[in-house]
Design a protein around this motif. Structure first.
Motif, short mmCIF file in Angstrom:
data_model
loop_
_atom_site.label_atom_id
_atom_site.label_comp_id
_atom_site.label_asym_id
_atom_site.label_seq_id
_atom_site.Cartn_x
_atom_site.Cartn_y
_atom_site.Cartn_z
N ASP A 80 -49.16 -15.45 -19.54
CA ASP A 80 -49.74 -15.24 -18.20
C ASP A 80 -48.95 -14.33 -17.57
N ALA A 81 -47.70 -14.42 -17.59
CA ALA A 81 -46.81 -13.45 -16.82
C ALA A 81 -46.85 -12.14 -17.47
N ALA A 82 -47.11 -12.08 -18.87
CA ALA A 82 -47.13 -10.61 -19.48
C ALA A 82 -48.16 -9.90 -19.13
N ASN A 130 -43.87 -6.17 -22.64
CA ASN A 130 -44.66 -7.35 -22.34
C ASN A 130 -45.80 -7.48 -23.65
N ALA A 131 -45.87 -6.58 -24.66
CA ALA A 131 -46.76 -6.48 -25.52
C ALA A 131 -46.56 -7.92 -26.51
N THR A 132 -45.28 -8.34 -27.00
CA THR A 132 -45.10 -9.36 -27.80
C THR A 132 -45.72 -10.72 -27.11
N GLN A 133 -45.26 -10.79 -25.72
CA GLN A 133 -45.99 -11.99 -25.25
C GLN A 133 -47.23 -12.15 -24.71
N ASP A 175 -53.17 -11.97 -28.40
CA ASP A 175 -53.60 -11.29 -29.32
C ASP A 175 -55.01 -10.77 -28.84
N GLY A 176 -55.41 -9.61 -28.86
CA GLY A 176 -56.64 -9.25 -28.16
C GLY A 176 -56.53 -9.31 -26.73
N SER A 177 -55.66 -9.19 -26.03
CA SER A 177 -55.68 -9.42 -24.73
C SER A 177 -56.32 -8.28 -23.83
N GLU A 178 -57.27 -8.50 -23.01
CA GLU A 178 -57.87 -7.24 -22.18
C GLU A 178 -56.76 -6.67 -21.33
N ALA A 179 -55.94 -7.31 -20.74
CA ALA A 179 -54.76 -6.34 -20.15
C ALA A 179 -54.13 -5.56 -20.92
N LEU A 180 -53.75 -6.05 -22.09
CA LEU A 180 -52.93 -5.18 -23.14
C LEU A 180 -53.83 -4.11 -23.57
N ARG A 181 -55.04 -4.37 -23.85
CA ARG A 181 -55.94 -3.13 -24.25
C ARG A 181 -56.12 -2.23 -23.22
N ALA A 182 -56.15 -2.79 -22.07
CA ALA A 182 -56.25 -1.60 -20.79
C ALA A 182 -55.16 -0.86 -20.47
N ALA A 183 -54.18 -1.67 -20.65
CA ALA A 183 -52.80 -0.69 -20.55
C ALA A 183 -52.81 0.33 -21.76
#
Length: 202
Positions: free
Chosen positions: A77-79, A107-110, A113-121
């Motif tokens: 959640d923090a990542a 924060n990519a490792t925390q 998988d498939g996180s929308e926040a990571l995809r958006a970033a």
């Protein structure tokens, strides 16, 4: 007792299902009955203690797994919150491509998988990188144009300077020629005056 202490199974049965305790009671061996009953009680207590210990260990393992899962969920959640904040900061103009890349790497490792926040970033990172590439190319083309214009201006200024120098040289030669003509005319007049005076006297 020696057999039991050596590890003999007091609960073993014969083919017809009879135990050593049954035979001891049937044959009236009171000492054997007491030994078998004491062994049975001790074994039951040991099994109970083992079961309690195993249950406690299982509970502790489950608690550790739950704590690890909670910690992982909190880190995830923090990542994702950090990634969302980095994206919003870039969109506001408060952060740049390098800051976004650093947030993704941190924060990519925390992140899940498939996180929308990571995809958006990552999507915004790619867009910013492409925009920077386009801007760099446009700036390079602009600089090339400016350099060519400056070179043309320098060449024009050099030609103008050469033409001015040529004009100045022509004017200097013309002035010299005019001075020479004036001087020759004056010399000619001066040479003619004595002859004119002699002619009058004659």
């Amino acid at each position: 007792r020696r057999l039991l202490r050596a590890g003999a199974d007091g609960a073993a049965r014969t083919v017809d299902g009879k135990t050593a305790l049954w035979w001891a009671e049937k044959l009236g061996h009171a000492e054997c009955v007491r030994a078998l009953e004491e062994h049975s009680s001790t074994a039951a207590e040991a099994e109970g203690e083992t079961a309690v210990a195993e249950s406690a260990e299982q509970a502790a393992a489950a608690a550790r797994e739950a704590a690890a899962a909670a910690e992982a969920a909190e880190a995830r959640d923090a990542a994702e919150a950090a990634l969302r904040e980095a994206v919003e900061a870039c969109e506001r103009g408060d952060a740049d491509l390098e800051a976004l890349r650093a947030a993704i790497n941190a924060n990519a490792t925390q992140a899940a998988d498939g996180s929308e926040a990571l995809r958006a970033a990552r999507r915004l990172r790619d867009e910013l990188a492409e925009r920077r590439t386009r801007e760099a190319r446009a700036l390079k083309r602009q600089r090339q144009k400016e350099e060519k214009a400056a070179a043309r201006q320098a060449a024009a200024a050099e030609r103008a300077a050469e033409e001015e120098e040529a004009r100045a040289a022509d004017e200097a030669r013309a002035a010299e020629e005019a001075d020479r003509v004036v001087a020759e005319a004056a010399a000619a007049r001066a040479a003619e005056e004595p002859f004119a005076l002699r002619s009058r006297r004659w």
